[in-house]
Scaffold this motif. Structure first.
Motif, PDB file in Angstrom:
ATOM      1  N   GLY A 397      81.595  99.347  86.407  1.00 43.88           N
ATOM      2  CA  GLY A 397      80.759 100.218  86.599  1.00 43.88           C
ATOM      3  C   GLY A 397      79.713 100.211  87.436  1.00 43.88           C
ATOM      4  N   ARG A 398      78.824 101.199  87.399  1.00 41.19           N
ATOM      5  CA  ARG A 398      77.498 100.881  88.143  1.00 41.19           C
ATOM      6  C   ARG A 398      76.659  99.578  87.560  1.00 41.19           C
ATOM      7  N   SER A 399      76.804  99.505  86.149  1.00 40.04           N
ATOM      8  CA  SER A 399      76.243  98.510  85.465  1.00 40.04           C
ATOM      9  C   SER A 399      76.901  97.948  84.455  1.00 40.04           C
ATOM     10  N   PHE A 400      76.899  96.564  84.347  1.00 37.82           N
ATOM     11  CA  PHE A 400      77.842  95.931  83.146  1.00 37.82           C
ATOM     12  C   PHE A 400      76.926  94.974  82.556  1.00 37.82           C
ATOM     13  N   THR A 401      76.369  95.212  81.350  1.00 37.71           N
ATOM     14  CA  THR A 401      75.740  94.060  80.577  1.00 37.71           C
ATOM     15  C   THR A 401      76.442  93.533  79.388  1.00 37.71           C
ATOM     16  N   LEU A 402      76.130  92.414  79.441  1.00 37.44           N
ATOM     17  CA  LEU A 402      76.907  91.692  78.179  1.00 37.44           C
ATOM     18  C   LEU A 402      75.630  91.135  77.501  1.00 37.44           C
ATOM     19  N   ALA A 403      75.459  91.036  75.905  1.00 38.88           N
ATOM     20  CA  ALA A 403      74.439  90.561  75.301  1.00 38.88           C
ATOM     21  C   ALA A 403      74.840  89.996  73.937  1.00 38.88           C
ATOM     22  N   VAL A 404      74.108  89.091  73.626  1.00 43.23           N
ATOM     23  CA  VAL A 404      74.441  88.027  72.294  1.00 43.23           C
ATOM     24  C   VAL A 404      73.150  88.078  71.516  1.00 43.23           C
ATOM     25  N   PRO A 405      72.843  88.614  70.123  1.00 43.98           N
ATOM     26  CA  PRO A 405      71.780  88.886  69.574  1.00 43.98           C
ATOM     27  C   PRO A 405      71.492  87.412  68.914  1.00 43.98           C
TER      28      PRO A 405
END
Length: 543
Positions: A397-405
Motif C-alpha cells: 500500500g501507500r503505507s505499511f506499518t509493523l508493530a510489537v507492543p
C-alpha cells in the motif's frame, strides 16, 4: 629540516568555535544551502599507528567510544587547523575522516551525551584514553619491535587530532590505491617514528611516509610521489562535488565520510567487493534509488552528537535516474503508546513500480539457481494465487506499518500486528485470507479486518482493535528524539529501549545491564527528498 609549509586555511585558526568550510576552487560557487561544519582544530592527540594505517583509524574510533569524553572535557573548545581532505587527492572516490577534537558545539554535546553512559562517565576525568589504547595495541602486538615504542616519548610529541583515509582509482585487490593522512605537530618526529613503525612489519612491503602541510601522508610503497602529485593537481577539499555534498550534509561531527558511487562501484568490483552495491537502500526511502544509486550518485555521512543522542546522518545526491517517492510516516506516530518496536514503510507502491523490473530479474535468477523453476515469478503467482507486482502493491500500500507492543513473550504466540493504508483495502484483506489459506496457516492464526482505506492484521483480536483505535506514540519525548518528524518519511523505525530493558530484567547483568539502562530509544528516519536525492538518520537516545 621540517617539511611543513605554512599556508592559510579557509576557516578560523584559533579562539573560535565557528564551523569549518572547505575552500572552493576559483570560480566555484557554494550553491547548496547550509554550512560545512567540519570543525577545524589544530594540535591535539589521537591514537598512533601500529603496523598498518587501518589500526590507527581503529584506535581513534575506540578512543571515541571507550573514553574520548575525557579528552573532550578537558581540551580547549576552539576549533582551527586544516582537514585531511586538504592533503588528499581530489580524484578519490571514497573518504573517511575521524576527528577527536571537533567543534565546540560537538564537544559540549558529546560530553553531555557520553556522561549519560556509565562506562564513559567514569572515565571523563581519567586522563588521555589514547595512551591506554596505544599501550593495549603495543601489548597485543606479536612484533617485539612495536612493543619497544613508548607512547609518551615516541607518539604523543607529534600526534595530532585528525585522520583521513582516501581510496583512489587504480588499485588492485592485493594493493588498493589508498592514502592515509595523519595530522601531526612535529613533522620530523612524525616521519621518523612512522617510518620506524612501518619498518617493524617484516611480513609485507613497508609503507611510504610523506609530510605535507601538517599531515603525514601514508601510502603503499611506490605510490607516495604519485599521490602527492595528484594532490598538487587538486585536493579533495578543492573538489566542488565533494565540498557541495558535505555542505548539504551539514555538521560533520567526530566522523564523516563520502563515497562517489559513480566511480566507486566499478572500482570496488575490481577490488573484489561491492558486487551488491546496486542494492544500496532497497528499503523505503531508497527503494526507487536502488539499482540507479549503485551506478550513479554520491553518498555522504556523519557521526555527530546532540546532548540527548548520538546520530549517524547520511545523504544521497546525484542519483539522477532515481525518481522521488513521496513519503508519509505518520502511521508510525499514531500507534498505541505501549509500542515496544515498530517499522513503517511509506510509498512502497510507487517504489515497486520503479523497481519491479530489477526485482523480477533477481527473483527469476533465484529460480534459475535451483530455488524454483525458471519462471520463479510465475510459480509464486500460481502457488499463492496472486498477480505480481499488482497484488504486492496493494498489500504494501501507500503505507505499511509493523508493530510489537510491550509484552513478556511468555505466551505461545507473541503479540504482533500490522496496518496497511491501501488503495484497495478490501482487496488487500482478501489477499491476506487467500495467502493464509494457500500456505496452510491454522485457522484463526491472524485477525484481519478493514476500516475505510486501512487494513489491520494482528495475532490477537485485541491487538487488532488497539491498532484500529490508534494512539499517540509520536507525542512521546523518546519518539521525538529518536525519530523526529515523520510527515515525509519513506521508512522509519522506533525501538523503546526502556520496554526492552523491562523485558530482559533478570537476564542481563553487570556492565551490559547498566549500559542498556542508560539508553532510552533507537530511531531511524529516511526520506526521499527529490529525484536522485535522499536522507536518513540513525539515532541512539540516552536516558
Amino acid at each position: 629540516m621540517s617539511e611543513r609549509t605554512s599556508r592559510p586555511t579557509s576557516g578560523p585558526t584559533s579562539g573560535t568555535s565557528q564551523p569549518y568550510t572547505y575552500p572552493l576552487p576559483a570560480g566555484a560557487a557554494q550553491t547548496v544551502p547550509g554550512e560545512v561544519t567540519l570543525s577545524d582544530d589544530p594540535e591535539g592527540k589521537t591514537p598512533a599507528g601500529r603496523r598498518r594505517p587501518v589500526l590507527l583509524v581503529g584506535a581513534v574510533v575506540a578512543a571515541l567510544a571507550l573514553g574520548g569524553g575525557g579528552a573532550l572535557a578537558f581540551q580547549k573548545l576552539s576549533g582551527s587547523g586544516s582537514q585531511p581532505a586538504e592533503v588528499l587527492p581530489g580524484d578519490a572516490y571514497a573518504y573517511l575522516r575521524l576527528d577527536i577534537d571537533p567543534s565546540a558545539g560537538q564537544k559540549i554535546a558529546a560530553v553531555r551525551f557520553l556522561g549519560k553512559l556509565p562506562q564513559v562517565k567514569d572515565t571523563l576525568d581519567s586522563g588521555d584514553p589514547r595512551k591506554k589504547l596505544w599501550e593495549l595495541a603495543s601489548k597485543d602486538a606479536s612484533n617485539a619491535c612495536i612493543a619497544k615504542f613508548s607512547y609518551d616519548n615516541d607518539i604523543a610529541p607529534w600526534l595530532g587530532d585528525r585522520v583521513g583515509l582516501a581510496v583512489r582509482p587504480g588499485g588492485t585487490a592485493k594493493e588498493p590505491n589508498v592514502a592515509v593522512a595523519i595530522q601531526v605537530k612535529d613533522d620530523g618526529a612524525a616521519k621518523d617514528t612512522l617510518t620506524r613503525l612501518f619498518a617493524c612489519d617484516k611480513s609485507g612491503t613497508p609503507a611510504e611516509v610523506r609530510i605535507k602541510d601538517g599531515y603525514a601522508i601514508v601510502t603503499p610503497r611506490g605510490t607516495g610521489d604519485a599521490t602527492l602529485a595528484a594532490v598538487d593537481k587538486g585536493s579533495l577539499a578543492a573538489n566542488p562535488t565533494f565540498t557541495q555534498d558535505m555542505a548539504a550534509l551539514g555538521e560533520q561531527g567526530v566522523m564523516s565520510g563520502w563515497f562517489d558511487m559513480s566511480t566507486g562501484a566499478k572500482e570496488l568490483v575490481k577490488l573484489g567487493g561491492a558486487s551488491g552495491l546496486g542494492t544500496l537502500g532497497d528499503m523505503g526511502t531508497m527503494g526507487s534509488m536502488s539499482t540507479a544509486a549503485g551506478a550513479k550518485g554520491r553518498f555522504a555521512m556523519a557521526l555527530r552528537f546532540q546532548a540527548d543522542y548520538v546520530e549517524l546522518a547520511g545523504k544521497v545526491r546525484g542519483a539522477d535516474a532515481a525518481k522521488a517517492v513521496k513519503g508519509d510516516g505518520r502511521e508510525l506516530a499514531s500507534l498505541p503508546a505501549n509500542t515496544m518496536a515498530a517499522l513503517t514503510i511509506s510509498g512502497a507502491d510507487q517504489g515497486i513500480d520503479a523497481g519491479w523490473p530489477a526485482f523480477e530479474k533477481q527473483l527469476q535468477s533465484l529460480g534459475s539457481s535451483g530455488m524454483g523453476s525458471a519462471d520463479f515469478v510465475g510459480e509464486i503467482e500460481q502457488e499463492l494465487d496472486i498477480k505480481l507486482p499488482d497484488d504486492l502493491k496493494v498489500l504494501l500500500g501507500r503505507s505499511f506499518t509493523l508493530a510489537v507492543p510491550g509484552q513478556d513473550f511468555k505466551s505461545e504466540m507473541p503479540t504482533i500486528g500490522a496496518k496497511v493504508v491501501s488503495s484497495d483495502a478490501k482487496r488487500a484483506d482478501a489477499l491476506v485470507g487467500r495467502i493464509l489459506e494457500k500456505t496452510g496457516a491454522p485457522s484463526g492464526v491472524l485477525t484481519h479486518k478493514v476500516d475505510g482505506d486501512r487494513l489491520f492484521v494482528a495475532t490477537t483480536p485485541g491487538y487488532a482493535d488497539d491498532l484500529q483505535a490508534g494512539g499517540k506514540l509520536g507525542d512521546s519525548d523518546a519518539f521525538k528524539l529518536a525519530v523526529g518528524d515523520v510527515s515525509s518519511s519513506n521508512a522509519a523505525l522506533f525501538v523503546d529501549l526502556d520496554k526492552v530493558d523491562d523485558l530482559v530484567k533478570g537476564e542481563v547483568h553487570g556492565e551490559a545491564k547498566s549500559f542498556l539502562e542508560s539508553l532510552r530509544a533507537v530511531g531511524v528516519n529516511a526520506s526521499s527528498t527529490g529525484n536522485g536525492e535522499g536522507t536518513f538518520t540513525l539515532r541512539v537516545v540516552g536516558d
